[in-house]
Design an enzyme around this catalytic site. Structure first.
Site, PDB file in Angstrom:
ATOM      1  N   THR A 150       4.343  -2.468   4.281  1.00 35.06           N
ATOM      2  CA  THR A 150       4.006  -3.989   3.282  1.00 35.06           C
ATOM      3  C   THR A 150       5.118  -3.384   1.783  1.00 35.06           C
ATOM      4  O   THR A 150       5.874  -4.232   1.413  1.00 35.06           O
ATOM      5  CB  THR A 150       2.858  -3.644   2.430  1.00 35.06           C
ATOM      6  OG1 THR A 150       2.215  -4.033   3.351  1.00 35.06           O
ATOM      7  CG2 THR A 150       2.993  -5.069   1.517  1.00 35.06           C
ATOM      8  N   ARG A 164       0.545  -4.915  -4.425  1.00 32.81           N
ATOM      9  CA  ARG A 164       2.456  -4.130  -4.655  1.00 32.81           C
ATOM     10  C   ARG A 164       3.104  -5.808  -4.182  1.00 32.81           C
ATOM     11  O   ARG A 164       4.124  -5.506  -4.101  1.00 32.81           O
ATOM     12  CB  ARG A 164       2.519  -3.406  -3.283  1.00 32.81           C
ATOM     13  CG  ARG A 164       1.703  -3.042  -1.795  1.00 32.81           C
ATOM     14  CD  ARG A 164       1.817  -2.009  -1.404  1.00 32.81           C
ATOM     15  NE  ARG A 164       1.277  -2.363   0.013  1.00 32.81           N
ATOM     16  CZ  ARG A 164       0.030  -2.216   0.357  1.00 32.81           C
ATOM     17  NH1 ARG A 164      -0.888  -1.573  -0.960  1.00 32.81           N
ATOM     18  NH2 ARG A 164      -0.905  -1.888   1.613  1.00 32.81           N
TER      19      ARG A 164
END
Length: 546
Positions: free
Chosen positions: A79, A163
């Protein structure tokens, strides 16, 4: 004769003037919307195509430009690296985000990609929510857009994961917001961006969308018998929520919430996408995005498919239902943009941060090679190698993310050369079951791999942050339990994702040419006629641009 010469000069001057006008006239959209769907394989577009409505994914495919052969060009495909690479136009070797978590050989501990304890969390008292883009070394397309407009345009980045909001927003985001669950169920931010939440975020949180969705069971959108593109609902390859005996519909959210992190549970359902879509609309309205004389940027990251895919796998009815529902959310978002900004006033791209491997246990049941890699057993193996060849059990300082870090203090004490030791260990590790290829840091620093999975490793390798030895597991080999699945490799099941452009300045069409995820940022930059991100290594996908 003189008259002809003068006429020729006049025509030449006119063409130069005309050419100059072509390249200096910038007709930017009022708003750029960047959408990343966490863990979206390309084949989710085709596999579920007949079940999608006409105004969501199909509309983007029909009216926009679709790159059918788009891939990540690095490992690990996770990710944080995916979001950073989409927005910087380069890989971990350039932007410095080399994993979600990685071993810091200077601090001697594992670190998280967006942790920054210099800034307090805004909107919550929960611990460990202090975040910033401090570890992102490169500028993003969102940074460059703000710089190009003397900091007048706005960037807002939102996601369920921290994030997924922090990295797309870059260093100059006006606000990056992410969802916290537990007993709170709301969107928060960091003191890096502001001192308090804007009123529109506070008002949104007061509406308590998560609480409303948690009152519902997760049932299939359509009759479950119609879900023909997925395997049986009750099978041994899927995980379950705590409190469930079988991985089957319906999932009783209200009943399960207390044992599964309360509002954290919402992220593992399609309702996480629904809440984020509502938050995106609230952001457009609250920040008046696309309503001024500058170009704004809204970065959206739909993370629920990743949570769901990890638990249930790519062939589950849960994944099929998730994408049928996400298609409806996309249709609503496009309809809102059309109505409130106008079709010719926004440009949108849609991609993923990585794809995913089918559950290896399921593949094995079909006699397709697949397997599991036990990290704890491999650490013992490395310890044995250190004792066997060098007489010490602590030769290895860390093993994580399929990377081996040598203990420099031990090497110095024994007066051993790191490159020599790494090469010796690599020669042994290649014989370990489940290992496909092994490369040393020296090889990655002195050899230029032009294509294939070795080039992907090199693109993801960062001389300052990566290990002394990098391993590539066998295809369809992962390091987790035998239910559910994960991602991270350089194989096609992890690298092949959608790249679609739509809206102002975009052609209608498709391409089957090989393109890379790092090509998105320079393409958007070229469309906007702004500077490329400062570490960009991607290319402009000119076939998509008018």
């Amino acid at each position: 004769m003189i008259r002809k010469a003068l006429l020729g000069l006049f025509l030449l001057f006119s063409s130069v003037q005309s050419f100059g006008q072509d390249i200096t006239t910038v007709d930017r959209p009022k708003l750029v919307v960047g959408i990343i769907v966490d863990q979206m394989r390309y084949d989710y577009l085709t596999r579920f195509y007949d079940r999608y409505g006409e105004e969501g994914f199909k509309r983007i495919l029909r009216e926009g430009y679709n790159f059918e052969n788009a891939h990540f060009n690095y490992v690990p495909t996770v990710t944080a690296v995916g979001h950073a690479s989409v927005y910087t136009g380069t890989t971990g070797s350039g932007h410095g985000i080399v994993a979600n978590d990685w071993y810091d050989k200077y601090l001697k501990k594992m670190i998280y990609c967006v942790d920054d304890f210099n800034f307090k969390a805004i909107g919550t008292e929960l611990p460990y929510e202090q975040k910033s883009p401090v570890r992102l070394l490169a500028t993003t397309v969102t940074d460059e857009l703000r710089l190009a407009q003397n900091m007048n345009g706005k960037t807002i980045a939102i996601g369920l994961k921290d994030r997924s909001a922090v990295l797309p927003g870059g260093h100059t985001s006006n606000g990056s917001y992410w969802f916290v669950g537990k007993d709170e169920g709301k969107f928060i931010t960091s003191g890096f961006y502001m001192e308090e939440l804007p009123k529109w975020v506070i008002d949104f949180n007061k509406k308590e969308f998560p609480r409303k969705y948690m009152k519902n069971d997760w049932e299939t959108l359509y009759p479950i018998k119609s879900y023909k593109e997925s395997i049986a609902d009750d099978n041994p390859y899927e995980g379950v929520f705590v409190g469930e005996e079988k991985p089957v519909f319906p999932h009783e959210l209200k009943k399960l919430s207390e044992q599964n992190g309360n509002f954290d549970l919402i992220k593992e359902t399609p309702y996480g996408n629904s809440i984020l879509k509502e938050f995106a609309i609230a952001a457009i309205e609250g920040e008046e995005l696309g309503q001024r004389d500058y170009t704004d940027f809204l970065a959206i990251s739909f993370s629920s498919p990743d949570y769901i895919g990890h638990r249930y796998g790519s062939d589950s009815k849960e994944i099929e239902d998730t994408y049928l529902r996400l298609d409806l959310e996309m249709a609503e978002l496009l309809k809102y943009l059309d109505k409130n900004l106008g079709v010719d006033n926004y440009t949108l791209f849609l991609t993923a941060d990585h794809a995913v491997v089918p559950v290896p246990a399921y593949l094995k049941s079909l006699k397709i090679p697949a397997g599991y890699f036990d990290y704890s057993l491999f650490r013992e193996y490395l310890k044995d190698l250190g004792e066997k060849y060098y007489g010490v059990p602590d030769l290895i300082e860390n093993f994580s993310n399929f990377q081996v870090f040598l203990n420099r203090e031990v090497l110095d004490r024994l007066k051993l050369d790191a490159n020599t030791v790494a090469e010796k260990l690599a020669q042994e590790i290649i014989n370990y079951e489940g290992v496909h290829k092994v490369l040393t840091a020296k090889t990655l620093q002195t050899t230029d791999f032009q294509s294939g999975i070795l080039s992907y490793v090199q693109n993801g390798y960062n001389q300052k942050f990566s290990g002394d030895i990098v391993m590539i597991p066998n295809p369809a080999t992962i390091y987790m339990r035998e239910t559910g699945t994960t991602h991270g490799s350089g194989y096609n099941y992890d690298t092949h994702v959608p790249i679609m452009f739509f809206g102002k300045g975009i052609k209608t069409g498709r391409s089957r040419d090989y393109v890379e995820i790092i090509d998105i940022a320079p393409t958007v930059s070229n469309l906007l006629q702004i500077q490329f991100p400062n570490s960009n290594t991607g290319k402009v996908l000119k076939s998509a641009l008018k």
